[in-house]
Design a protein around this motif. Structure first.
Motif, mmCIF file in Angstrom:
data_model
loop_
_atom_site.group_PDB
_atom_site.id
_atom_site.type_symbol
_atom_site.label_atom_id
_atom_site.label_comp_id
_atom_site.label_asym_id
_atom_site.label_seq_id
_atom_site.Cartn_x
_atom_site.Cartn_y
_atom_site.Cartn_z
ATOM 1 N N HIS A 133 -7.002 -3.079 -2.452
ATOM 2 C CA HIS A 133 -7.839 -2.564 -3.543
ATOM 3 C C HIS A 133 -7.148 -1.321 -4.081
ATOM 4 N N VAL A 134 -6.812 -1.325 -5.377
ATOM 5 C CA VAL A 134 -6.065 -0.228 -5.999
ATOM 6 C C VAL A 134 -6.869 0.327 -7.165
ATOM 7 N N ILE A 135 -6.962 1.669 -7.234
ATOM 8 C CA ILE A 135 -7.662 2.308 -8.346
ATOM 9 C C ILE A 135 -6.725 3.277 -9.062
ATOM 10 N N ASN A 136 -7.021 3.514 -10.327
ATOM 11 C CA ASN A 136 -6.356 4.553 -11.103
ATOM 12 C C ASN A 136 -6.926 5.873 -10.607
ATOM 13 N N ALA A 137 -6.079 6.787 -10.117
ATOM 14 C CA ALA A 137 -6.538 8.045 -9.519
ATOM 15 C C ALA A 137 -7.250 8.944 -10.526
ATOM 16 N N GLU A 138 -6.941 8.816 -11.804
ATOM 17 C CA GLU A 138 -7.592 9.637 -12.818
ATOM 18 C C GLU A 138 -8.817 8.957 -13.414
ATOM 19 N N SER A 139 -8.926 7.666 -13.245
ATOM 20 C CA SER A 139 -10.045 6.897 -13.786
ATOM 21 C C SER A 139 -10.440 5.831 -12.765
ATOM 22 N N GLY A 176 8.706 -3.834 -8.429
ATOM 23 C CA GLY A 176 8.257 -4.579 -9.606
ATOM 24 C C GLY A 176 6.768 -4.857 -9.571
ATOM 25 N N VAL A 177 6.248 -5.173 -8.395
ATOM 26 C CA VAL A 177 4.825 -5.450 -8.252
ATOM 27 C C VAL A 177 4.013 -4.173 -8.491
ATOM 28 N N VAL A 178 4.476 -3.051 -7.930
ATOM 29 C CA VAL A 178 3.782 -1.773 -8.148
ATOM 30 C C VAL A 178 3.789 -1.406 -9.630
ATOM 31 N N ASP A 179 4.896 -1.636 -10.303
ATOM 32 C CA ASP A 179 4.952 -1.367 -11.747
ATOM 33 C C ASP A 179 3.936 -2.213 -12.504
ATOM 34 N N SER A 223 -9.812 -0.570 -11.667
ATOM 35 C CA SER A 223 -9.313 -1.036 -10.370
ATOM 36 C C SER A 223 -8.877 -2.494 -10.445
ATOM 37 N N VAL A 224 -8.038 -2.858 -9.485
ATOM 38 C CA VAL A 224 -7.608 -4.247 -9.309
ATOM 39 C C VAL A 224 -7.525 -4.521 -7.818
ATOM 40 N N GLU A 225 -7.551 -5.787 -7.475
ATOM 41 C CA GLU A 225 -7.319 -6.192 -6.096
ATOM 42 C C GLU A 225 -6.152 -7.160 -6.080
ATOM 43 N N VAL A 226 -5.255 -6.915 -5.116
ATOM 44 C CA VAL A 226 -4.035 -7.703 -4.985
ATOM 45 C C VAL A 226 -4.074 -8.439 -3.657
ATOM 46 N N GLY A 227 -3.828 -9.731 -3.710
ATOM 47 C CA GLY A 227 -3.754 -10.539 -2.504
ATOM 48 C C GLY A 227 -2.307 -10.873 -2.190
ATOM 49 N N CYS A 228 -2.126 -11.590 -1.105
ATOM 50 C CA CYS A 228 -0.800 -12.034 -0.707
ATOM 51 C C CYS A 228 -0.952 -13.458 -0.179
ATOM 52 N N ASP A 269 0.844 -1.200 0.000
ATOM 53 C CA ASP A 269 0.000 0.000 0.000
ATOM 54 C C ASP A 269 0.880 1.251 0.000
ATOM 55 N N ALA A 270 1.870 1.300 0.885
ATOM 56 C CA ALA A 270 2.771 2.449 0.975
ATOM 57 C C ALA A 270 3.562 2.634 -0.318
ATOM 58 N N ALA A 271 3.996 1.538 -0.930
ATOM 59 C CA ALA A 271 4.757 1.625 -2.181
ATOM 60 C C ALA A 271 3.891 2.140 -3.326
ATOM 61 N N VAL A 272 2.630 1.725 -3.366
ATOM 62 C CA VAL A 272 1.700 2.201 -4.391
ATOM 63 C C VAL A 272 1.480 3.708 -4.242
ATOM 64 N N VAL A 273 1.246 4.148 -3.021
ATOM 65 C CA VAL A 273 1.029 5.576 -2.756
ATOM 66 C C VAL A 273 2.266 6.383 -3.139
ATOM 67 N N ALA A 274 3.447 5.876 -2.810
ATOM 68 C CA ALA A 274 4.695 6.583 -3.107
ATOM 69 C C ALA A 274 4.908 6.742 -4.612
ATOM 70 N N ARG A 275 4.481 5.775 -5.395
ATOM 71 C CA ARG A 275 4.656 5.852 -6.845
ATOM 72 C C ARG A 275 3.780 6.931 -7.452
ATOM 73 N N GLY A 276 2.569 7.077 -6.920
ATOM 74 C CA GLY A 276 1.641 8.068 -7.461
ATOM 75 C C GLY A 276 0.791 7.508 -8.579
ATOM 76 N N GLY A 277 -0.267 8.245 -8.902
ATOM 77 C CA GLY A 277 -1.163 7.841 -9.975
ATOM 78 C C GLY A 277 -2.229 6.851 -9.558
ATOM 79 N N MET A 278 -2.146 6.366 -8.325
ATOM 80 C CA MET A 278 -3.090 5.367 -7.834
ATOM 81 C C MET A 278 -3.478 5.681 -6.402
ATOM 82 N N SER A 279 -4.648 5.227 -6.020
ATOM 83 C CA SER A 279 -5.104 5.283 -4.630
ATOM 84 C C SER A 279 -5.426 3.862 -4.218
ATOM 85 N N CYS A 280 -5.271 3.560 -2.925
ATOM 86 C CA CYS A 280 -5.479 2.179 -2.504
ATOM 87 C C CYS A 280 -5.781 2.072 -1.020
ATOM 88 N N GLY A 281 -6.181 0.885 -0.619
ATOM 89 C CA GLY A 281 -6.414 0.584 0.773
ATOM 90 C C GLY A 281 -6.619 -0.906 0.955
#
Length: 111
Positions: free
Chosen positions: A53-59, A94-97, A63-68, A30-42
């Motif tokens: 749950h990750v969304i494109n901040a402009e659209s 790499g995962v954030v990309d 969205s996608v959901e990532v598990g572990c 979550d922190a890595a996604v936020v640091a990259r920018g362009g996305m919001s998540c929780g």
């Protein structure tokens, strides 16, 4: 499926999948996604298991959901919908990309 069992992978008795570990890895992602920018998540619960749950901040409709999951003796990030491995938990960049590519986001766009 219980809260502390893998969503897709199998866990042996000697390698338990603890909910705390899963949540910790998702929180770090979550922190890595936020640091990259362009996305919001929780981190949210899905069928009793936490996912990111990750969304494109402009659209936001994109969205996608990532598990572990603990798969083949190691913790890995997976696409929650399919269980397909995205990458190991020690490769957050790499995962954030991969997440950004799937959402069509651009780095540095923060909303």
């Amino acid at each position: 499926m219980s809260f502390d069992s893998p969503q897709y992978g199998e866990v042996s008795a000697g390698q338990p999948a603890l909910a705390g570990e899963r949540r910790a890895y998702l929180t770090a992602l979550d922190a890595a996604v936020v640091a990259r920018g362009g996305m919001s998540c929780g981190v949210v619960p899905r069928a009793g298991t936490p996912v990111l749950h990750v969304i494109n901040a402009e659209s936001p409709r994109r969205s996608v959901e990532v598990g572990c999951d603990f798969v083949d003796g190691a913790w890995r990030f997976v696409w929650a919908a399919t269980g397909e491995t995205i990458g190991p938990v020690d490769d957050a960049t790499g995962v954030v990309d991969a997440i950004a590519r799937s959402l069509g986001t651009h780095a540095g766009v923060i909303r």
